[in-house]
Design a protein around this motif. Sequence first.
Motif, PDB file in Angstrom:
ATOM      1  N   ASP A 152      32.085  71.451  37.610  1.00  0.00           N
ATOM      2  CA  ASP A 152      31.796  70.458  36.813  1.00  0.00           C
ATOM      3  C   ASP A 152      31.013  69.422  37.280  1.00  0.00           C
ATOM      4  O   ASP A 152      30.992  68.227  36.844  1.00  0.00           O
ATOM      5  N   CYS A 153      30.228  69.519  38.290  1.00  0.00           N
ATOM      6  CA  CYS A 153      29.412  68.435  39.178  1.00  0.00           C
ATOM      7  C   CYS A 153      28.369  68.136  37.886  1.00  0.00           C
ATOM      8  O   CYS A 153      27.701  69.112  37.234  1.00  0.00           O
ATOM      9  N   GLU A 154      27.843  66.733  38.110  1.00  0.00           N
ATOM     10  CA  GLU A 154      26.885  66.472  37.074  1.00  0.00           C
ATOM     11  C   GLU A 154      25.419  66.944  37.912  1.00  0.00           C
ATOM     12  O   GLU A 154      25.393  66.577  39.076  1.00  0.00           O
ATOM     13  N   ASP A 155      24.619  67.282  37.009  1.00  0.00           N
ATOM     14  CA  ASP A 155      23.223  67.697  37.669  1.00  0.00           C
ATOM     15  C   ASP A 155      22.432  66.488  38.044  1.00  0.00           C
ATOM     16  O   ASP A 155      22.484  65.313  37.203  1.00  0.00           O
ATOM     17  N   PRO A 156      22.184  66.104  39.349  1.00  0.00           N
ATOM     18  CA  PRO A 156      21.670  64.931  39.834  1.00  0.00           C
ATOM     19  C   PRO A 156      20.197  64.558  39.096  1.00  0.00           C
ATOM     20  O   PRO A 156      19.914  63.278  39.102  1.00  0.00           O
ATOM     21  N   GLY A 157      19.579  65.515  38.427  1.00  0.00           N
ATOM     22  CA  GLY A 157      18.244  65.697  37.973  1.00  0.00           C
ATOM     23  C   GLY A 157      17.232  65.363  39.074  1.00  0.00           C
ATOM     24  O   GLY A 157      17.401  65.463  40.368  1.00  0.00           O
ATOM     25  N   LEU A 158      16.016  65.205  38.480  1.00  0.00           N
ATOM     26  CA  LEU A 158      15.043  65.010  39.548  1.00  0.00           C
ATOM     27  C   LEU A 158      14.776  63.629  39.799  1.00  0.00           C
ATOM     28  O   LEU A 158      15.001  62.662  39.268  1.00  0.00           O
ATOM     29  N   ASP A 159      14.299  63.500  40.985  1.00  0.00           N
ATOM     30  CA  ASP A 159      14.016  62.022  41.505  1.00  0.00           C
ATOM     31  C   ASP A 159      12.547  61.539  40.704  1.00  0.00           C
ATOM     32  O   ASP A 159      11.603  62.333  40.518  1.00  0.00           O
ATOM     33  N   PRO A 160      12.874  60.309  39.951  1.00  0.00           N
ATOM     34  CA  PRO A 160      11.797  59.744  39.263  1.00  0.00           C
ATOM     35  C   PRO A 160      10.438  59.701  39.917  1.00  0.00           C
ATOM     36  O   PRO A 160       9.501  59.549  39.465  1.00  0.00           O
ATOM     37  N   ARG A 161      10.430  59.592  41.362  1.00  0.00           N
ATOM     38  CA  ARG A 161       9.230  59.532  42.034  1.00  0.00           C
ATOM     39  C   ARG A 161       8.490  60.704  42.133  1.00  0.00           C
ATOM     40  O   ARG A 161       7.193  60.864  42.328  1.00  0.00           O
ATOM     41  N   MET A 162       9.185  61.848  41.566  1.00  0.00           N
ATOM     42  CA  MET A 162       8.559  63.176  41.554  1.00  0.00           C
ATOM     43  C   MET A 162       7.951  63.452  40.033  1.00  0.00           C
ATOM     44  O   MET A 162       7.389  64.528  39.719  1.00  0.00           O
ATOM     45  N   SER A 163       7.791  62.564  39.375  1.00  0.00           N
ATOM     46  CA  SER A 163       7.669  62.748  37.936  1.00  0.00           C
ATOM     47  C   SER A 163       5.974  63.125  37.789  1.00  0.00           C
ATOM     48  O   SER A 163       5.492  63.771  37.030  1.00  0.00           O
ATOM     49  N   VAL A 164       5.266  62.377  38.663  1.00  0.00           N
ATOM     50  CA  VAL A 164       3.901  62.492  38.462  1.00  0.00           C
ATOM     51  C   VAL A 164       3.391  64.246  38.745  1.00  0.00           C
ATOM     52  O   VAL A 164       2.600  64.918  38.208  1.00  0.00           O
ATOM     53  N   ILE A 165       4.049  64.675  40.057  1.00  0.00           N
ATOM     54  CA  ILE A 165       3.843  66.066  40.341  1.00  0.00           C
ATOM     55  C   ILE A 165       4.424  66.945  39.026  1.00  0.00           C
ATOM     56  O   ILE A 165       3.677  67.800  38.851  1.00  0.00           O
TER      57      ILE A 165
END
Length: 175
Positions: A152-165
């Motif tokens: 039931d853990c929340e998906d932490p998602g991607l780090d916003p700093r990695m959006s360019v990659i």
Amino acid sequence: MRINLSEVLTEPHISVETEAVCGLKDISFGGQKYPVRPAEPFSVRVEWTGEQKFHVHCEGSLTVDIPCDRCLADVPTVFSVQAERDVNLGENCGEDEDGSEEANYIDGYYLDADVLICKEILAGWPMKVLCSEDCKGICSVCGRNLNEGTCDCEDPGLDPRMSVIRDVFKNFKEV
């Protein structure tokens, strides 16, 4: 399992054939210890090939429990060992003909087959061990094995700093 070589070295053309039980309880590799399951006896043959020289043939199989690289569940991994060594106890004592040291499995007139078997297993150690091809691994938040069910853990998602990659990879997918 120690095998006495004095009979082979004193009586020319005599060979020793024996079935010996592997005495390894675990194998140390990469700072970890991996348990070894009880195995069937290994077939060991030592043949005289000349003055202070002999040929060693060791054959058998062994099962080692190695953790899966994704979920850490123990995976029984079978190693088929087939070792052939030419040993010279004469002038160049301590080195095989191929230059590798034998001093750690030859002790006086005894052959320590456990050390020889361990060296062969470490040479054939797999780069990656998986319990199955579709192993889901463990949750990065709670550590639950995802093969046994979801958490039931929340998906932490991607780090916003990695959006360019991420955008670069998306552009390559379109091509």
